[in-house]
Design an enzyme around this catalytic site. Structure first.
Site, PDB file in Angstrom:
ATOM      1  N   ASP A  24      33.612  47.384  37.581  1.00 35.04           N
ATOM      2  CA  ASP A  24      34.011  48.370  36.574  1.00 35.04           C
ATOM      3  C   ASP A  24      35.380  47.946  36.037  1.00 35.04           C
ATOM      4  OD1 ASP A  24      34.987  50.610  35.185  1.00 35.04           O
ATOM      5  OD2 ASP A  24      33.982  52.007  36.527  1.00 35.04           O
TER       6      ASP A  24
ATOM      7  N   ASP B  64      29.947  46.414  49.221  1.00 39.12           N
ATOM      8  CA  ASP B  64      29.831  47.473  48.220  1.00 39.12           C
ATOM      9  C   ASP B  64      29.800  48.799  48.953  1.00 39.12           C
ATOM     10  OD1 ASP B  64      28.937  49.137  45.921  1.00 39.12           O
ATOM     11  OD2 ASP B  64      28.539  47.190  44.990  1.00 39.12           O
TER      12      ASP B  64
ATOM     13  N   ASP C 198      31.387  40.993  31.931  1.00 40.73           N
ATOM     14  CA  ASP C 198      31.043  41.139  30.514  1.00 40.73           C
ATOM     15  C   ASP C 198      32.186  41.792  29.751  1.00 40.73           C
ATOM     16  OD1 ASP C 198      30.567  43.679  31.862  1.00 40.73           O
ATOM     17  OD2 ASP C 198      29.841  44.349  29.907  1.00 40.73           O
TER      18      ASP C 198
ATOM     19  N   GLU D  90      31.387  38.517  48.358  1.00 42.88           N
ATOM     20  CA  GLU D  90      31.117  39.026  47.017  1.00 42.88           C
ATOM     21  C   GLU D  90      31.548  40.483  47.010  1.00 42.88           C
ATOM     22  OE1 GLU D  90      27.705  39.949  43.649  1.00 42.88           O
ATOM     23  OE2 GLU D  90      27.069  39.428  45.686  1.00 42.88           O
TER      24      GLU D  90
ATOM     25  N   LYS E 225      40.681  52.794  31.193  1.00 43.85           N
ATOM     26  CA  LYS E 225      41.712  53.800  30.976  1.00 43.85           C
ATOM     27  C   LYS E 225      42.988  53.440  31.741  1.00 43.85           C
ATOM     28  CE  LYS E 225      38.583  57.647  30.052  1.00 43.85           C
ATOM     29  NZ  LYS E 225      38.160  59.013  30.472  1.00 43.85           N
TER      30      LYS E 225
END
Length: 225
Positions: free
Chosen positions: A124, A75, A160, A50, A128
């Protein structure tokens, strides 16, 4: 930095299911590359990553649901995945561990064909333009995943961000990779890929926040060639 965060960093150093190699150790050839099954999990079962695991809800949830698979949550923010590491230990789960690293180093930690599946959960979206290369489904990252995934390895993207969902579909449609299934709203859909269990049942902390704000949750399942 808060005392609680400092305490989590300190505890991560002694948790048996947390690995925190330095960048230098990664770049020099990590000692567990190609040996995670043998030295860490001590079984021949498949390994699922993950990426950007946050608090580790997906890694822990999948490990609990699939005891015959091994899971590694990755992470850079160790104070976050501390929650998952502690939960896994509390539940006695031996098939899930956590690795503190930047995702762009992922190919340093695993050998060719060592990984069976990858989950990317709520990254994220890097909207941009100048951040394009930092999107976890940018072709550069997909090439990193190819290095460690077994042939025809599966990748799941749950997000999302309609922007990242569309961007990823565009990248895949312009490559030789296979889009297995895609959903623009997994909770609004009447049905989804039955071969992807717990897609709705396991929710990350961020998924809960996004859903509460009325954001739709999208999903893509694809195979890298």
């Amino acid at each position: 930095m808060g005392k609680n965060k400092l305490a989590r960093f300190a505890e991560n150093k002694i948790l048996e299911n947390v690995y925190q190699p330095t960048r230098e150790e990664a770049m020099a050839g990590y000692h567990l590359a190609g040996k995670w099954r043998e030295r860490v999990f001590k079984n021949p079962n498949s390994i699922v990553l993950e990426l950007g695991c946050g608090k580790g809800e997906y890694s822990v949830g999948l490990a609990e649901a699939f005891p015959n698979k091994n899971f590694i949550g990755i992470d850079i923010k160790g104070a976050r995945f501390w929650y998952g590491a502690k939960e896994a230990l509390g539940k006695g789960l031996k098939n899930v561990v956590f690795l503190r690293s930047q995702i762009e180093l992922v190919d340093c930690f695993f050998a060719k064909d060592e990984i069976d599946e990858i989950w990317i959960t709520f990254p994220d979206p890097q909207i941009k333009y100048r951040r394009t290369k930092h999107r976890l489904t940018h072709p550069t990252f997909l090439d990193l995943y190819r290095k460690i995934l077994k042939k025809d390895g599966i990748v799941h993207l749950k997000t999302d961000s309609e922007f990242l969902h569309g961007y990823t579909l565009g990248i895949l449609q312009n490559s030789n990779d296979e889009i297995i299934s895609t959903h623009h709203d997994i909770y609004g859909a009447l049905e989804y890929d039955p071969n992807t269990p717990l897609l709705r049942e396991i929710k990350t902390y961020y998924e809960g926040l996004f859903s509460a704000k009325g954001k739709t949750i999208t999903y893509i399942k694809f195979r890298l060639k």
